[in-house]
Design a protein around this motif. Structure first.
Motif, PDB file in Angstrom:
ATOM      1  N   THR A  49       0.833  -1.204   0.000  1.00 22.44           N
ATOM      2  CA  THR A  49       0.000   0.000   0.000  1.00 22.44           C
ATOM      3  C   THR A  49       0.869   1.255   0.000  1.00 22.44           C
ATOM      4  OG1 THR A  49      -1.747  -1.258   1.092  1.00 22.44           O
ATOM      5  CG2 THR A  49      -1.986   1.126   1.099  1.00 22.44           C
ATOM      6  N   VAL A  50       1.975   1.227   0.735  1.00 21.59           N
ATOM      7  CA  VAL A  50       2.937   2.339   0.650  1.00 21.59           C
ATOM      8  C   VAL A  50       3.465   2.436  -0.784  1.00 21.59           C
ATOM      9  CG1 VAL A  50       5.258   3.108   1.337  1.00 21.59           C
ATOM     10  CG2 VAL A  50       3.616   2.380   3.087  1.00 21.59           C
ATOM     11  N   LEU A  65      -3.084  16.670  -8.967  1.00 23.00           N
ATOM     12  CA  LEU A  65      -4.382  16.026  -9.192  1.00 23.00           C
ATOM     13  C   LEU A  65      -4.975  15.570  -7.859  1.00 23.00           C
ATOM     14  CD1 LEU A  65      -3.367  13.759 -12.212  1.00 23.00           C
ATOM     15  CD2 LEU A  65      -4.680  15.889 -12.310  1.00 23.00           C
ATOM     16  N   PRO A  66      -6.287  15.344  -7.815  1.00 17.73           N
ATOM     17  CA  PRO A  66      -6.899  14.799  -6.601  1.00 17.73           C
ATOM     18  C   PRO A  66      -6.245  13.485  -6.160  1.00 17.73           C
ATOM     19  CG  PRO A  66      -8.606  15.586  -8.067  1.00 17.73           C
ATOM     20  CD  PRO A  66      -7.301  15.672  -8.824  1.00 17.73           C
ATOM     21  N   SER A  67      -5.780  12.694  -7.112  1.00 12.29           N
ATOM     22  CA  SER A  67      -5.117  11.434  -6.761  1.00 12.29           C
ATOM     23  C   SER A  67      -3.831  11.678  -5.974  1.00 12.29           C
ATOM     24  CB  SER A  67      -4.823  10.615  -8.020  1.00 12.29           C
ATOM     25  OG  SER A  67      -4.006  11.357  -8.909  1.00 12.29           O
ATOM     26  N   HIS A  68      -3.163  12.793  -6.246  1.00  8.78           N
ATOM     27  CA  HIS A  68      -1.954  13.126  -5.475  1.00  8.78           C
ATOM     28  C   HIS A  68      -2.311  13.455  -4.028  1.00  8.78           C
ATOM     29  CE1 HIS A  68      -0.416  14.226  -9.632  1.00  8.78           C
ATOM     30  NE2 HIS A  68       0.323  13.203  -9.237  1.00  8.78           N
ATOM     31  N   VAL A  69      -3.412  14.162  -3.850  1.00  2.31           N
ATOM     32  CA  VAL A  69      -3.866  14.499  -2.491  1.00  2.31           C
ATOM     33  C   VAL A  69      -4.202  13.213  -1.732  1.00  2.31           C
ATOM     34  CG1 VAL A  69      -5.620  15.716  -1.130  1.00  2.31           C
ATOM     35  CG2 VAL A  69      -4.667  16.781  -3.201  1.00  2.31           C
ATOM     36  N   LEU A  75      -0.247   8.126   2.562  1.00  2.83           N
ATOM     37  CA  LEU A  75       1.094   7.945   3.118  1.00  2.83           C
ATOM     38  C   LEU A  75       1.166   8.401   4.574  1.00  2.83           C
ATOM     39  CD1 LEU A  75       3.264   8.905   0.032  1.00  2.83           C
ATOM     40  CD2 LEU A  75       3.106   6.644   1.119  1.00  2.83           C
ATOM     41  N   VAL A  76       0.474   9.466   4.911  1.00  2.00           N
ATOM     42  CA  VAL A  76       0.445   9.929   6.311  1.00  2.00           C
ATOM     43  C   VAL A  76      -0.263   8.881   7.177  1.00  2.00           C
ATOM     44  CG1 VAL A  76      -0.506  11.677   7.879  1.00  2.00           C
ATOM     45  CG2 VAL A  76       0.618  12.383   5.743  1.00  2.00           C
ATOM     46  N   TYR A 107      -9.310   1.585   2.972  1.00  2.95           N
ATOM     47  CA  TYR A 107     -10.432   2.309   2.368  1.00  2.95           C
ATOM     48  C   TYR A 107      -9.947   3.240   1.249  1.00  2.95           C
ATOM     49  CZ  TYR A 107     -13.762   5.966   1.460  1.00  2.95           C
ATOM     50  OH  TYR A 107     -14.559   6.871   0.800  1.00  2.95           O
ATOM     51  N   LEU A 108      -8.900   3.989   1.500  1.00  2.81           N
ATOM     52  CA  LEU A 108      -8.407   4.925   0.478  1.00  2.81           C
ATOM     53  C   LEU A 108      -7.982   4.189  -0.780  1.00  2.81           C
ATOM     54  CD1 LEU A 108      -6.411   7.393   2.744  1.00  2.81           C
ATOM     55  CD2 LEU A 108      -8.567   7.864   1.529  1.00  2.81           C
TER      56      LEU A 108
END
Length: 166
Positions: A49-50, A65-69, A75-76, A107-108
């Motif tokens: 997942t990381v 992009l929203p995917s970067h957010v 990651l946090v 979930y993400l």
């Protein structure tokens, strides 16, 4: 080329990591719900997942992009899960923190998977081409509701029973 490999290969690696992470994440979540330790699956889930989040930044784009957010948030959340699980050994409140952060990371990954499914699977794209249509919204709400219920149940279970230490 992305990270020194053809884009198609890079995309395949990214998607494979994501699917392995999702599969391992569901095994981990089922373990949290049943009170059984799945140390190997946990490590696989967290690592893939990381890697999924990190490789998501390797696609050639010219703006945020929203995917970067979502990737940064993931990651946090994963850092918190790893800290709680391995550095703090699930002591005290870190047990619940781990369960919630691991479930949120899963979930993400699933959230992005649903988005990608509606973008790439022609039958899904046909019913929600802009991803604002009721089938897409209903699917995302159902996934969110499912994860809320599973996370609450897993958190309650983790408070009752100690997760074996590694």
């Amino acid at each position: 080329m992305a990270w020194g490999m053809p884009l198609a290969t890079f995309t395949f690696v990214h998607v494979a990591l994501s699917l392995v992470g999702i599969g391992a994440g569901f095994v981990v979540l089922s373990g949290l719900l049943s009170g059984s330790e799945r140390a190997g699956w946990t490590a696989l889930f967290l690592v893939t997942t990381v890697a999924t989040s990190v490789t998501g930044f390797g696609f050639p784009v010219d703006h945020l992009l929203p995917s970067h957010v979502v990737g940064v948030v993931s990651l946090v959340v994963l850092a918190v899960a790893i800290l709680a699980r391995y550095a703090l050994r699930l002591r005290g409140a870190w047990r619940s923190t781990y369960v919630v952060s691991a479930a949120l990371a899963l979930y993400l990954n699933v959230f992005v998977g649903v988005i990608q499914a509606f973008l790439k699977v022609s039958a899904l794209h046909a019913v929600a081409p802009r991803q604002t249509e009721p089938p897409f919204v209903a699917t995302q709400i159902a996934v969110l509701a499912l994860f809320i219920v599973l996370t609450v149940l897993a958190t309650k279970r983790s408070r009752r029973e100690a997760i074996p230490q590694v």
